[in-house]
Scaffold this active site. Sequence first.
Site, PDB file in Angstrom:
ATOM      1  N   ASP A   1       0.838  -1.202   0.000  1.00 24.45           N
ATOM      2  CA  ASP A   1       0.000   0.000   0.000  1.00 24.45           C
ATOM      3  C   ASP A   1       0.874   1.254   0.000  1.00 24.45           C
ATOM      4  O   ASP A   1       0.367   2.370  -0.111  1.00 24.45           O
ATOM      5  CB  ASP A   1      -1.005   0.006   1.154  1.00 24.45           C
ATOM      6  CG  ASP A   1      -0.363  -0.135   2.531  1.00 24.45           C
ATOM      7  OD1 ASP A   1       0.878  -0.211   2.612  1.00 24.45           O
ATOM      8  OD2 ASP A   1      -1.114  -0.178   3.526  1.00 24.45           O
ATOM      9  N   SER A   2       2.193   1.059   0.065  1.00 24.66           N
ATOM     10  CA  SER A   2       3.137   2.158  -0.157  1.00 24.66           C
ATOM     11  C   SER A   2       2.961   2.766  -1.540  1.00 24.66           C
ATOM     12  O   SER A   2       3.451   3.870  -1.808  1.00 24.66           O
ATOM     13  CB  SER A   2       4.577   1.661   0.007  1.00 24.66           C
ATOM     14  OG  SER A   2       4.808   0.482  -0.751  1.00 24.66           O
TER      15      SER A   2
ATOM     16  N   LYS B   1      -1.015  -9.423   3.254  1.00 24.79           N
ATOM     17  CA  LYS B   1      -0.301  -8.957   4.451  1.00 24.79           C
ATOM     18  C   LYS B   1      -1.228  -8.065   5.255  1.00 24.79           C
ATOM     19  O   LYS B   1      -1.871  -7.169   4.702  1.00 24.79           O
ATOM     20  CB  LYS B   1       0.977  -8.198   4.088  1.00 24.79           C
ATOM     21  CG  LYS B   1       1.755  -7.695   5.321  1.00 24.79           C
ATOM     22  CD  LYS B   1       3.182  -7.306   4.980  1.00 24.79           C
ATOM     23  CE  LYS B   1       3.253  -5.994   4.228  1.00 24.79           C
ATOM     24  NZ  LYS B   1       2.780  -4.830   5.036  1.00 24.79           N
TER      25      LYS B   1
ATOM     26  N   GLU C   1      -1.520  -5.720   8.882  1.00 17.89           N
ATOM     27  CA  GLU C   1      -0.789  -5.042   9.950  1.00 17.89           C
ATOM     28  C   GLU C   1      -1.468  -5.245  11.300  1.00 17.89           C
ATOM     29  O   GLU C   1      -2.695  -5.219  11.396  1.00 17.89           O
ATOM     30  CB  GLU C   1      -0.708  -3.537   9.666  1.00 17.89           C
ATOM     31  CG  GLU C   1       0.127  -3.180   8.444  1.00 17.89           C
ATOM     32  CD  GLU C   1       0.237  -1.671   8.249  1.00 17.89           C
ATOM     33  OE1 GLU C   1      -0.169  -0.918   9.162  1.00 17.89           O
ATOM     34  OE2 GLU C   1       0.741  -1.247   7.194  1.00 17.89           O
TER      35      GLU C   1
ATOM     36  N   ASP D   1      -0.703  -6.163   0.158  1.00 21.28           N
ATOM     37  CA  ASP D   1      -1.139  -5.487   1.377  1.00 21.28           C
ATOM     38  C   ASP D   1      -2.654  -5.352   1.385  1.00 21.28           C
ATOM     39  O   ASP D   1      -3.256  -4.978   0.373  1.00 21.28           O
ATOM     40  CB  ASP D   1      -0.542  -4.077   1.452  1.00 21.28           C
ATOM     41  CG  ASP D   1       0.758  -4.025   2.221  1.00 21.28           C
ATOM     42  OD1 ASP D   1       0.974  -4.902   3.081  1.00 21.28           O
ATOM     43  OD2 ASP D   1       1.557  -3.109   1.971  1.00 21.28           O
TER      44      ASP D   1
ATOM     45  N   GLU E   1       9.066  -4.032  11.184  1.00 22.25           N
ATOM     46  CA  GLU E   1       9.497  -2.738  10.656  1.00 22.25           C
ATOM     47  C   GLU E   1       9.985  -1.791  11.744  1.00 22.25           C
ATOM     48  O   GLU E   1       9.318  -1.578  12.755  1.00 22.25           O
ATOM     49  CB  GLU E   1       8.357  -2.081   9.872  1.00 22.25           C
ATOM     50  CG  GLU E   1       8.748  -0.755   9.242  1.00 22.25           C
ATOM     51  CD  GLU E   1       7.746  -0.250   8.216  1.00 22.25           C
ATOM     52  OE1 GLU E   1       7.967   0.868   7.702  1.00 22.25           O
ATOM     53  OE2 GLU E   1       6.756  -0.947   7.933  1.00 22.25           O
TER      54      GLU E   1
END
Length: 264
Positions: free
Chosen positions: A45-46, A113, A115, A84, A182
């Site tokens: 999602d970056s 993925k 978070e 993501d 991270e």
Amino acid sequence: MNKVTTKTLFEKKQKGEKITMLTAYDYTFAKLFDSCMVDILLVGDSLGMVILGYDSTIPVTMEDMEHHVKAVARGTKYSMVVADMPFLSYHTTPEEAVRNAGRLIRAGAYAVKIEGCDDVIDKIEAVIKAQIPVMGHLGLTPQSVNVFGGYDLRAKEEKEAKKLIEDAKKLEEVGVFAIVLEKVPAMVAKQVQESVKVPIIGIGAGPYCDGQVLVCYDMLGMYEDFKPKFVKRYAEVGSIIKDAVSKYIDEVKRGEFPGKEHSY
């Protein structure tokens, strides 16, 4: 050349072989990275920042992710494609998390993925029970940037470090196949890596992780808005592009391009 699977990654950790992971957002980059045999391509999602120009990952939608997952999947034969799950795509109910994860798998991802831990562990478990592989993400979680107030180093204090290890164990228990860690101190990351059997993939988490991930635009020197300490630039592609474009403009203006060799 067999495609990378969850089994491949477990075997790499057991053998002490490092795992490589890069972000990819389109067919062209995916095909290049795949030909280099990068183990995992993360459709991150970056893309909200490096592709779409947002200030954070928060505005990224499911539709954005599906679009880019499809492109990356078309360019891969070897690499595992992980997508993501964007902000608010898994936060409400387990059922919605499963539906949205399924959309990304249908778009071409091998896994998703997610978070966080405690607040979303029921959603992670539901997605795994739906037979969709999940990669966890602990430490600095960019989708929570507004809650934490910035992109600061995580797990600096002993209490927070212990919680990080506990969270990694919880994620392992519910069945994640790997965890991204991270922006945490290297020695804390080492403790996490030694505490679980699943691969730990670091970004700004030191050398003791089972693998490393970077945003491709960062490591290629193409994104100038933000350069964290943990990024190593392996090339200055941004400068190469600028030089090439400037040369093109100059040759067009002077009538040098196209020449005879480029004309029919």
